[in-house]
Design a protein around this motif. Structure first.
Motif, PDB file in Angstrom:
ATOM      1  N   GLY A  72       1.555 -47.016  16.876  1.00  0.00           N
ATOM      2  CA  GLY A  72       1.745 -47.468  18.256  1.00  0.00           C
ATOM      3  C   GLY A  72       0.725 -46.855  19.185  1.00  0.00           C
ATOM      4  O   GLY A  72      -0.190 -46.169  18.756  1.00  0.00           O
ATOM      5  N   PRO A  73       0.901 -47.090  20.484  1.00  0.00           N
ATOM      6  CA  PRO A  73      -0.057 -46.549  21.450  1.00  0.00           C
ATOM      7  C   PRO A  73       0.091 -45.034  21.623  1.00  0.00           C
ATOM      8  O   PRO A  73       1.100 -44.459  21.243  1.00  0.00           O
ATOM      9  CB  PRO A  73       0.305 -47.277  22.748  1.00  0.00           C
ATOM     10  CG  PRO A  73       1.659 -47.838  22.551  1.00  0.00           C
ATOM     11  CD  PRO A  73       1.926 -47.949  21.087  1.00  0.00           C
ATOM     12  N   ARG A  74      -0.918 -44.449  22.243  1.00  0.00           N
ATOM     13  CA  ARG A  74      -0.964 -43.022  22.540  1.00  0.00           C
ATOM     14  C   ARG A  74       0.224 -42.660  23.442  1.00  0.00           C
ATOM     15  O   ARG A  74       0.483 -43.329  24.438  1.00  0.00           O
ATOM     16  CB  ARG A  74      -2.298 -42.806  23.257  1.00  0.00           C
ATOM     17  CG  ARG A  74      -2.620 -41.525  23.801  1.00  0.00           C
ATOM     18  CD  ARG A  74      -4.132 -41.518  24.096  1.00  0.00           C
ATOM     19  NE  ARG A  74      -4.540 -42.505  25.108  1.00  0.00           N
ATOM     20  CZ  ARG A  74      -4.465 -42.290  26.422  1.00  0.00           C
ATOM     21  NH1 ARG A  74      -3.995 -41.175  26.903  1.00  0.00           N
ATOM     22  NH2 ARG A  74      -4.878 -43.225  27.269  1.00  0.00           N
ATOM     23  N   LEU A  75       0.920 -41.571  23.071  1.00  0.00           N
ATOM     24  CA  LEU A  75       2.179 -41.254  23.756  1.00  0.00           C
ATOM     25  C   LEU A  75       2.015 -40.882  25.227  1.00  0.00           C
ATOM     26  O   LEU A  75       2.888 -41.168  26.032  1.00  0.00           O
ATOM     27  CB  LEU A  75       2.888 -40.107  23.035  1.00  0.00           C
ATOM     28  CG  LEU A  75       3.726 -40.506  21.810  1.00  0.00           C
ATOM     29  CD1 LEU A  75       4.476 -39.305  21.279  1.00  0.00           C
ATOM     30  CD2 LEU A  75       4.704 -41.629  22.138  1.00  0.00           C
ATOM     31  N   ASN A  76       0.905 -40.232  25.562  1.00  0.00           N
ATOM     32  CA  ASN A  76       0.782 -39.824  26.969  1.00  0.00           C
ATOM     33  C   ASN A  76       0.080 -40.887  27.811  1.00  0.00           C
ATOM     34  O   ASN A  76      -0.339 -40.606  28.930  1.00  0.00           O
ATOM     35  CB  ASN A  76       0.052 -38.479  27.076  1.00  0.00           C
ATOM     36  CG  ASN A  76      -1.288 -38.537  26.381  1.00  0.00           C
ATOM     37  OD1 ASN A  76      -1.622 -39.553  25.766  1.00  0.00           O
ATOM     38  ND2 ASN A  76      -2.068 -37.484  26.480  1.00  0.00           N
ATOM     39  N   GLY A  77      -0.025 -42.095  27.280  1.00  0.00           N
ATOM     40  CA  GLY A  77      -0.704 -43.160  28.032  1.00  0.00           C
ATOM     41  C   GLY A  77       0.279 -44.169  28.603  1.00  0.00           C
ATOM     42  O   GLY A  77       1.484 -43.944  28.651  1.00  0.00           O
ATOM     43  N   GLU A  78      -0.290 -45.274  29.021  1.00  0.00           N
ATOM     44  CA  GLU A  78       0.503 -46.370  29.563  1.00  0.00           C
ATOM     45  C   GLU A  78       0.261 -47.606  28.705  1.00  0.00           C
ATOM     46  O   GLU A  78      -0.872 -47.826  28.264  1.00  0.00           O
ATOM     47  CB  GLU A  78       0.024 -46.642  30.996  1.00  0.00           C
ATOM     48  CG  GLU A  78       1.159 -46.906  31.912  1.00  0.00           C
ATOM     49  CD  GLU A  78       0.715 -47.227  33.324  1.00  0.00           C
ATOM     50  OE1 GLU A  78      -0.428 -47.675  33.526  1.00  0.00           O
ATOM     51  OE2 GLU A  78       1.554 -47.040  34.222  1.00  0.00           O
ATOM     52  N   LEU A  79       1.282 -48.376  28.476  1.00  0.00           N
ATOM     53  CA  LEU A  79       1.112 -49.604  27.695  1.00  0.00           C
ATOM     54  C   LEU A  79       1.209 -50.804  28.631  1.00  0.00           C
ATOM     55  O   LEU A  79       2.161 -50.907  29.418  1.00  0.00           O
ATOM     56  CB  LEU A  79       2.201 -49.689  26.612  1.00  0.00           C
ATOM     57  CG  LEU A  79       2.246 -50.984  25.809  1.00  0.00           C
ATOM     58  CD1 LEU A  79       0.968 -51.187  24.994  1.00  0.00           C
ATOM     59  CD2 LEU A  79       3.463 -51.003  24.875  1.00  0.00           C
ATOM     60  N   GLY A  80       0.232 -51.682  28.493  1.00  0.00           N
ATOM     61  CA  GLY A  80       0.249 -52.901  29.304  1.00  0.00           C
ATOM     62  C   GLY A  80      -0.840 -53.815  28.764  1.00  0.00           C
ATOM     63  O   GLY A  80      -1.610 -53.417  27.884  1.00  0.00           O
ATOM     64  N   PRO A  81      -0.919 -55.032  29.262  1.00  0.00           N
ATOM     65  CA  PRO A  81      -1.951 -55.961  28.774  1.00  0.00           C
ATOM     66  C   PRO A  81      -3.357 -55.424  29.041  1.00  0.00           C
ATOM     67  O   PRO A  81      -3.600 -54.808  30.081  1.00  0.00           O
ATOM     68  CB  PRO A  81      -1.698 -57.217  29.606  1.00  0.00           C
ATOM     69  CG  PRO A  81      -0.283 -57.112  30.080  1.00  0.00           C
ATOM     70  CD  PRO A  81      -0.014 -55.653  30.240  1.00  0.00           C
TER      71      PRO A  81
END
Ligand SMILES: O=C(O)CCC(=O)C(=O)O
Ligand SMILES: [Fe+2]
Length: 372
Positions: free
Chosen positions: A320-329
């Motif tokens: 999955g994405p990096r944990l300390n980041g933000e997920l969005g398009p």
């Protein structure tokens, strides 16, 4: 109200107690398979009976696309065979959300060791396995996930979950594993991470997303493994090994550990069984990539059914994405296609909310969808 960790009555816990054992046919089924071949189980405890699930599958034998990784590495825009394979990858991701990956480059010896170690691990005596039970409020170890009420139906499976990378995410249960299992998982985790990043970059390429952008979301991403043990079931048509769901990951790489089949995916409303190719991985798009791709590639519902005769074992590795980041398009897709189809969410929150709900179809990713 019982504590949450008891809600699902981990199969392991049940197998510890003779009282539970007498009153709970599923655990008896597991024990029967493993140690007590003399006992005959004919009925299934009500919590496992799935009247809500239709077990029928497609009558045609449609097959998921097969992608050859060898043809995709060292990409060069002037190489026609690569362009054709990249088109196939785009088609597979867009139309299926699932594909089998051959010539994937993960070393055969690591894969074989992984299969061997996992079989041995599920075969350990109960007292040994008890050492790896989930701690209260935790996800890692043997136990249940996504069980949020006493009424909820249970899957006909024993599961062992581990966060594997980046290494600081590993929980104490990881260090309790035998050295050989731990080392094998570490090597497998490393190789699968490399493969996953290659595939994610290629998927980015087919969508016109810069490699650097893919890296910034996923390079330091969370990797976890879910090891699934599905015991044989006397009435397989009444239970589900894993209920229909999509994965929260960006990409999942599934290793079929033994020969028993059981994975099915939903395509155009119809369930299609997957027949794993020898030496292939089964790869699928998860919710996080659906969000990242602004809905261009969708996560696909899948489920696992069980056999009356044979156990089945699989290992799903989620990235999955990096944990300390933000997920969005990805910005480039939003600019190119008008509007964001999903809300942005902090990655930690994305996972917290995921693990605090029942896993039902695509209901989780739907909560982040923006309706224009
Ligand atoms: O066992 C399988 O084939 C599917 C497993 C799966 O979907 C999962 O662990 O998320
Ligand atoms: Fe899954």
């Amino acid at each position: 109200m019982r504590r949450k960790r008891f809600v699902g009555e981990s199969l392991l816990r049940c197998r510890q107690s003779n009282v539970m054992y007498e009153s709970n046919g599923f655990e008896e089924a597991v024990q029967r398979q493993k140690e007590m071949a003399k006992k005959k189980l004919v009925t299934i405890p009500p919590r496992y009976v799935r009247d809500d699930q239709d077990h029928s599958v497609a009558s045609s034998n449609k097959e998921v696309p097969v992608i050859d990784m060898q043809r995709l590495i060292n990409y060069n825009d002037h190489d026609d065979s690569m362009n054709i394979e990249l088109q196939k990858l785009h088609f597979a991701a867009q139309e299926w959300g699932f594909f089998q990956l051959i010539n994937h480059g993960v070393s055969c010896s690591v894969v074989e060791r992984m299969k061997h170690e996992i079989k041995e691990f599920f075969n350990l005596p109960l007292e040994e396995k008890n050492k790896f039970e989930q701690l209260p409020g935790d996800t890692d170890g043997f136990g249940q996930l996504f069980v949020v009420s006493d009424e909820q139906k249970l899957d006909w499976a024993d599961l062992f979950y581990l966060k594997t990378a980046p290494p600081h995410l590993r929980m104490p249960v990881f260090s309790k594993l035998s050295v050989s299992l731990r080392e094998t998982i570490e090597e497998y985790s490393e190789e699968i991470k490399e493969l996953t990043m290659k595939v994610l970059k290629l998927l980015g390429k087919t969508l016109g997303i810069e490699e650097e952008v893919v890296k910034s979301f996923f390079e330091e991403g969370k990797q976890s493994m879910r090891m699934n043990y599905y015991p044989p079931c006397p009435q397989p048509d009444k239970v589900m090994g894993i209920s229909p769901h999509s994965d929260a990951s960006a990409l999942t790489i599934l290793l079929q550990v033994n020969e028993t089949e059981g994975l099915q995916i939903k395509k155009d409303g119809i369930w299609i069984p997957i027949v794993p190719l020898p030496s292939a991985f089964i790869v699928n798009i998860g919710d996080a990539f659906e969000i990242f791709s602004n809905g261009r590639y969708r996560s696909i519902e899948h489920r696992s059914v069980v056999s009356s005769e044979k156990e089945r074992i699989s290992v799903a590795t989620f990235h999955g994405p990096r944990l300390n980041g933000e997920l969005g398009p990805a910005n480039s897709l939003v600019t190119a296609h008008g509007q964001p189809a999903f809300k942005k969410i902090g990655v930690n929150e994305f996972y917290t909310r995921f693990f605090n709900r029942e896993l039902v179809g695509k209901t989780y990713v739907d909560t982040m969808r923006i309706t224009h």
